[in-house]
Design an enzyme around this catalytic site. Structure first.
Site, mmCIF file in Angstrom:
data_model
loop_
_atom_site.group_PDB
_atom_site.id
_atom_site.type_symbol
_atom_site.label_atom_id
_atom_site.label_comp_id
_atom_site.label_asym_id
_atom_site.label_seq_id
_atom_site.Cartn_x
_atom_site.Cartn_y
_atom_site.Cartn_z
ATOM 1 N N MET A 86 0.838 -1.190 0.000
ATOM 2 C CA MET A 86 0.000 0.000 0.000
ATOM 3 C C MET A 86 0.875 1.243 0.000
ATOM 4 O O MET A 86 1.647 1.457 0.933
ATOM 5 C CB MET A 86 -0.906 0.018 1.238
ATOM 6 N N GLY A 110 1.760 4.114 4.579
ATOM 7 C CA GLY A 110 2.594 3.213 3.773
ATOM 8 C C GLY A 110 2.845 1.903 4.480
ATOM 9 O O GLY A 110 3.310 1.897 5.605
ATOM 10 N N SER A 111 2.533 0.791 3.861
ATOM 11 C CA SER A 111 2.575 -0.484 4.565
ATOM 12 C C SER A 111 2.227 -1.621 3.626
ATOM 13 O O SER A 111 2.188 -1.433 2.419
ATOM 14 C CB SER A 111 1.565 -0.429 5.716
ATOM 15 N N GLY A 112 1.943 -2.788 4.197
ATOM 16 C CA GLY A 112 1.589 -3.923 3.359
ATOM 17 C C GLY A 112 0.705 -4.913 4.093
ATOM 18 O O GLY A 112 0.606 -4.886 5.313
#
Length: 195
Positions: free
Chosen positions: A77, A162-164
């Protein structure tokens, strides 16, 4: 059209807006910077309504698929994606665990970063969903607890800045999403029942 913000997001929006108002009499330029930050916070914390595009397992996150095989999918993301995560299938939350770790870029060695692990029991068996913090994402937010009954597409948490997300497919499901594809939480079908 109404603007919906993710739960708990109001302080992230109100704080820079209030700073902009307080600074305005002293510095117009700095006030404008805080207004820009306010606009970014509204955009980042938006939580639009989503509707499934078809039958099957839904994407738990917005973003781009950076890894996909027969068992799992990793969705990265970016800052401009919606960061609210959703349940891929109906089911019951069996466990929620948080593991501390680094804050490296989320597209590299993601499970070295701080992350939560949500285990869900679906009609076709158990699967896991991992919310992973990134370099700027310092907060993994999980809104579900063991015993909660989930509906497909239901909001279950978010990750800030911001990440996943890594999700496995339960037995009986075949992953159809491909590396490089863009997906939307609660909308894009990423796996289908095997025939």
């Amino acid at each position: 059209m109404s603007l919906r913000l993710a739960p708990g997001s109001l302080p992230w929006v109100v704080t820079p807006f209030a700073a902009s108002l307080m600074i305005y009499p002293f510095s117009t330029a700095l006030s404008l910077i805080f207004l820009f930050v306010t606009a970014f916070m509204i955009h980042f914390h938006r939580d639009p309504e989503r509707f499934p595009e078809g039958e099957g397992m839904l994407s738990p996150a917005d973003g781009r698929i950076v890894e996909a095989d027969e068992k799992h999918i990793y969705i990265f993301m970016g800052p401009m994606d919606v960061h609210v995560n959703r349940a891929p299938l109906d089911g019951v939350v069996r466990s929620v665990e948080f593991r501390g770790g680094d804050h490296s870029p989320a597209f590299r060695h993601p499970l070295k970063n701080a992350h939560s692990i949500i285990e869900i029991e679906s009609e076709m068996g158990r699967f896991t969903l991992k919310q992973i913090s990134g370099m700027a994402a310092r907060r993994v937010v999980c809104w579900v607890s063991p015993g909660d009954r989930l509906r497909r597409g239901q909001r279950i948490g978010m990750i800030r800045f911001g990440s996943g997300v890594i999700v496995t497919a339960p037995p009986g499901y075949r992953i159809i999403a491909r590396k490089g594809s863009r997906v939307r939480a609660g909308q894009t079908v990423i796996a289908e029942l095997r025939e």
